[in-house]
Design a protein around this motif. Structure first.
Motif, PDB file in Angstrom:
ATOM      1  N   TYR A 151     -27.329  67.465  74.080  1.00  0.00           N
ATOM      2  CA  TYR A 151     -27.666  67.164  75.472  1.00  0.00           C
ATOM      3  C   TYR A 151     -27.490  68.458  76.275  1.00  0.00           C
ATOM      4  N   PRO A 152     -28.537  69.282  76.253  1.00  0.00           N
ATOM      5  CA  PRO A 152     -28.417  70.665  76.734  1.00  0.00           C
ATOM      6  C   PRO A 152     -27.880  70.839  78.155  1.00  0.00           C
ATOM      7  N   SER A 153     -28.074  69.875  79.040  1.00  0.00           N
ATOM      8  CA  SER A 153     -27.601  70.083  80.422  1.00  0.00           C
ATOM      9  C   SER A 153     -26.070  70.171  80.488  1.00  0.00           C
ATOM     10  N   LEU A 154     -25.400  69.774  79.411  1.00  0.00           N
ATOM     11  CA  LEU A 154     -23.933  69.894  79.385  1.00  0.00           C
ATOM     12  C   LEU A 154     -23.483  71.313  79.035  1.00  0.00           C
ATOM     13  N   ASN A 155     -24.435  72.165  78.745  1.00  0.00           N
ATOM     14  CA  ASN A 155     -24.083  73.547  78.394  1.00  0.00           C
ATOM     15  C   ASN A 155     -23.842  74.357  79.672  1.00  0.00           C
ATOM     16  N   ARG A 156     -22.763  74.010  80.357  1.00  0.00           N
ATOM     17  CA  ARG A 156     -22.412  74.685  81.617  1.00  0.00           C
ATOM     18  C   ARG A 156     -20.890  74.619  81.811  1.00  0.00           C
ATOM     19  N   GLY A 157     -20.318  75.662  82.325  1.00  0.00           N
ATOM     20  CA  GLY A 157     -18.886  75.705  82.648  1.00  0.00           C
ATOM     21  C   GLY A 157     -18.007  75.045  81.602  1.00  0.00           C
ATOM     22  N   GLN A 158     -17.039  74.286  82.097  1.00  0.00           N
ATOM     23  CA  GLN A 158     -16.119  73.572  81.198  1.00  0.00           C
ATOM     24  C   GLN A 158     -16.807  72.405  80.476  1.00  0.00           C
ATOM     25  N   HIS A 159     -17.951  71.953  81.030  1.00  0.00           N
ATOM     26  CA  HIS A 159     -18.674  70.838  80.396  1.00  0.00           C
ATOM     27  C   HIS A 159     -19.022  71.158  78.947  1.00  0.00           C
ATOM     28  N   LYS A 160     -19.189  72.454  78.666  1.00  0.00           N
ATOM     29  CA  LYS A 160     -19.616  72.809  77.297  1.00  0.00           C
ATOM     30  C   LYS A 160     -18.510  72.542  76.275  1.00  0.00           C
ATOM     31  N   ASN A 161     -17.289  72.274  76.765  1.00  0.00           N
ATOM     32  CA  ASN A 161     -16.186  71.970  75.837  1.00  0.00           C
ATOM     33  C   ASN A 161     -16.093  70.485  75.475  1.00  0.00           C
ATOM     34  N   ILE A 162     -16.952  69.666  76.074  1.00  0.00           N
ATOM     35  CA  ILE A 162     -16.945  68.227  75.737  1.00  0.00           C
ATOM     36  C   ILE A 162     -17.508  68.057  74.326  1.00  0.00           C
ATOM     37  N   THR A 163     -16.790  67.308  73.505  1.00  0.00           N
ATOM     38  CA  THR A 163     -17.259  67.054  72.139  1.00  0.00           C
ATOM     39  C   THR A 163     -17.700  65.595  71.992  1.00  0.00           C
ATOM     40  N   VAL A 164     -18.344  65.310  70.878  1.00  0.00           N
ATOM     41  CA  VAL A 164     -18.730  63.919  70.565  1.00  0.00           C
ATOM     42  C   VAL A 164     -17.467  63.055  70.534  1.00  0.00           C
ATOM     43  N   ASP A 165     -16.412  63.583  69.934  1.00  0.00           N
ATOM     44  CA  ASP A 165     -15.145  62.847  69.839  1.00  0.00           C
ATOM     45  C   ASP A 165     -14.593  62.498  71.223  1.00  0.00           C
ATOM     46  N   HIS A 166     -14.626  63.442  72.156  1.00  0.00           N
ATOM     47  CA  HIS A 166     -14.152  63.161  73.522  1.00  0.00           C
ATOM     48  C   HIS A 166     -14.918  61.987  74.123  1.00  0.00           C
ATOM     49  N   LEU A 167     -16.224  61.972  73.918  1.00  0.00           N
ATOM     50  CA  LEU A 167     -17.048  60.896  74.496  1.00  0.00           C
ATOM     51  C   LEU A 167     -16.729  59.564  73.824  1.00  0.00           C
ATOM     52  N   MET A 168     -16.549  59.586  72.521  1.00  0.00           N
ATOM     53  CA  MET A 168     -16.224  58.351  71.789  1.00  0.00           C
ATOM     54  C   MET A 168     -14.896  57.762  72.267  1.00  0.00           C
ATOM     55  N   ARG A 169     -13.978  58.665  72.669  1.00  0.00           N
ATOM     56  CA  ARG A 169     -12.629  58.219  73.037  1.00  0.00           C
ATOM     57  C   ARG A 169     -12.386  58.205  74.539  1.00  0.00           C
ATOM     58  N   MET A 170     -13.464  58.194  75.317  1.00  0.00           N
ATOM     59  CA  MET A 170     -13.363  58.133  76.784  1.00  0.00           C
ATOM     60  C   MET A 170     -12.438  59.221  77.322  1.00  0.00           C
ATOM     61  N   SER A 171     -12.575  60.406  76.797  1.00  0.00           N
ATOM     62  CA  SER A 171     -11.687  61.501  77.189  1.00  0.00           C
ATOM     63  C   SER A 171     -12.487  62.746  77.575  1.00  0.00           C
ATOM     64  N   SER A 172     -13.704  62.548  78.049  1.00  0.00           N
ATOM     65  CA  SER A 172     -14.560  63.710  78.330  1.00  0.00           C
ATOM     66  C   SER A 172     -14.125  64.455  79.583  1.00  0.00           C
ATOM     67  N   GLY A 173     -13.418  63.764  80.485  1.00  0.00           N
ATOM     68  CA  GLY A 173     -13.050  64.381  81.764  1.00  0.00           C
ATOM     69  C   GLY A 173     -14.128  64.219  82.830  1.00  0.00           C
ATOM     70  N   LEU A 174     -15.295  63.660  82.457  1.00  0.00           N
ATOM     71  CA  LEU A 174     -16.367  63.432  83.443  1.00  0.00           C
ATOM     72  C   LEU A 174     -15.898  62.413  84.483  1.00  0.00           C
ATOM     73  N   TYR A 175     -16.227  62.672  85.743  1.00  0.00           N
ATOM     74  CA  TYR A 175     -15.781  61.785  86.818  1.00  0.00           C
ATOM     75  C   TYR A 175     -16.254  60.350  86.581  1.00  0.00           C
ATOM     76  N   SER A 176     -15.368  59.415  86.832  1.00  0.00           N
ATOM     77  CA  SER A 176     -15.721  58.006  86.683  1.00  0.00           C
ATOM     78  C   SER A 176     -14.953  57.167  87.693  1.00  0.00           C
TER      79      SER A 176
END
Lengths: 404, 104
Positions: A151-176
């Motif tokens: 998902y190329p738009s995530l290739n920015r700043g700290q967003h680029k450190n988000i992994t598939v595992d973070h998303l699976m475990r609700m730990s991406s840090g994305l605002y919610s």
């Protein structure tokens, strides 16, 4: 002088060894915190059939349960006391109990029957989990992959450190802001499903700022599974993606009726929009009960169910809200009925075993999986208030099992 | 009497100022929220009718939101539901028996 040197070298070596040992121990301890453990243990029972074509039925007594005691659960779950128009109280639409591989209880209410599909809401997230397990087994991606790779738009700043595992475990840090009716103006889930995010839910998810570094904060976020489903879309052709859930999962385990709605961008709404029958929900639960094996073949990767039922590392370090504290713990797109001594937290449903894991959806949709009792329990409903007590419901079922 | 009137006017003035400040500071959220009711209602109704295949009466009960829609219509030929609320109109359309409804 040479003695002194020898002593100095020895001293330095000892200090180095101590430092090295300390580092390794600390790393292990951190790793211990990071990885956690799963309470999952596959039931030892050898299956004498698989419910791919149809579920077989047994009397509760044939699997060590008491029909009369089960009536108490029925009385609790299926007594609609309020007028329909008020949408108050316990409003059960179906209950299925699978014990030792056989349906021992099945009942529907209102307009729902065995062949009618029911919205599952966030139970869909656990289906997203299963599809990722299958895709990872096929080598399409891995848990440690950076999300931006798909998902190329995530290739920015700290967003680029988000992994598939973070998303699976609700730990991406994305605002919610996961509120529904309680705070409709600020709710990111409402915005995603119905207003500014509904045409492309993954884009909405990816556009959020970070409120924490990836991997550091656990926060339940419905946009996340939709980002995952868009990432999955980017690993294959559009045609393959359209068929993928049916060819790789639903048809394999004999799910007869599944509707998976998409957004305008054509991404399956992995957070909320699977509709299926209660029997099919039981099939899905049975796949996880059997450690991802179906008809003797491994469908999910070895260790996938253990991964899914291991508490998300960020969950330990996050200061949870009051409502989060009242909920079960969280694994990877599955809820876990776990005691967490590290956080001084008791499990959410004390009368159910601590190996139970759950797919949970809005307004009362559940798949309860209890490996230690070799059970899958499916519940669908339309519970708009807090009258329905999950612990009471489970206790009534578990109490109907003869003395173990 | 005049004094009471003066106080009431002052209170009213303060309330209007507070509402104004809240509205201005939350303008984006309020504006973004406006299609929420019509969007949710049309999507709920579409899925309830054409995916779950329940009766219109049951679907109306199930889809009812805290804020009411000003109007809605069901097109059974096209398999779609259109709803209006808070000055916004939304439409959800049924695709097929695999992909159900999508909010347009």
């Amino acid at each position: 002088m040479s003695n002194l040197n020898r002593h100095s070298i020895k001293g330095i070596l000892v200090v180095c060894l101590i430092v090295l040992f300390t580092c390794i121990t600390e790393a292990d301890e951190q790793q211990g915190n990071v990885t956690g453990t799963s309470n999952f243990k596959k039931p030892a029972t050898q299956r004498d059939y698989w419910p791919t074509k149809e579920w077989k039925v047994k009397k509760p007594e044939d699997v060590g349960m008491n029909s009369q005691d089960l009536k108490k659960m029925e009385l609790y779950a299926f007594s609609r006391l309020q007028p329909e128009s008020e949408r108050k109280g316990i409003r059960t639409d179906s209950v299925i109990i699978v014990k030792n591989g056989y349906i021992v209880y099945e009942k529907y209410a209102g307009e729902f029957t065995r062949n009618k599909v029911h919205i599952t809401w966030s139970v869909s997230k656990s289906f997203t989990n299963a599809l990722f397990g299958i895709a990872i087994k096929e080598g399409k991606l891995s848990l440690s992959d950076p999300a931006w790779k798909f998902y190329p738009s995530l290739n920015r700043g700290q967003h680029k450190n988000i992994t598939v595992d973070h998303l699976m475990r609700m730990s991406s840090g994305l605002y919610s802001n996961e509120t529904y009716e309680a705070s409709p103006l600020k709710s990111t889930v409402n915005a995603m499903l119905f207003t500014i995010g509904h045409t492309d839910m993954a884009a909405y998810a990816a556009s959020q700022d970070l409120e924490a570094n990836p991997g550091e904060k656990w926060e339940y976020a419905s946009p996340t599974p939709n980002l995952l489903m868009a990432m999955l879309k980017n690993t294959m052709s559009a045609r393959e993606y359209e068929q993928y859930p049916w060819e790789k999962l639903f048809n394999v385990i004999g799910m007869k009726k599944v509707v998976w709605e998409r957004d305008v961008a054509g991404t399956f709404v992995g957070s909320s929009y699977i509709f299926t029958t209660s029997q099919d929900m039981a099939r899905f639960g049975y796949l996880f009960l059997n450690d991802g094996i179906w008809e003797g073949k491994r469908l999910l990767p070895q260790g996938w169910v253990a991964y899914s039922t291991t508490i998300a590392p960020a969950y330990y370090t996050t200061k949870l809200s009051k409502s989060d504290m009242a909920d079960p713990a969280y694994g990877a797109l599955w809820w876990l009925n776990r005691d967490i001594p590290e956080k001084n937290m008791k499990r959410a449903f004390p009368d159910a075993p601590d190996d139970m894991f759950i797919a949970m959806g809005h307004w009362g949709q559940y798949i309860f999986i209890i490996p230690s009792l070799d059970m899958v329990i499916v519940y669908t409903g339309d519970n708009r208030d807090d009258t329905f007590n999950i612990n009471t419901f489970l206790k009534l079922i578990i109490d109907s099992i003869s003395k173990r | 009497m005049k004094k009471i009137m003066k106080i009431l006017v002052m209170i009213l003035f303060i309330i209007i100022i507070i509402i104004g400040i809240v509205t201005i500071t939350n303008w984006n959220d309020i504006n973004n929220f406006r299609p929420m009711v019509s969007g949710a209602f049309s999507k709920f109704m579409c899925s309830c009718l054409f995916v779950e295949q329940r009766s219109e009466e049951q679907c109306l009960q199930w889809s009812k939101l805290d804020l009411p829609v000003s109007s809605y219509s069901v097109d059974h030929n096209e398999k779609s539901v259109t709803a209006s609320a808070l000055g916004k109109t939304s439409k959800a359309h049924y695709t097929n028996d695999r992909f159900g409804c999508t909010l347009q």
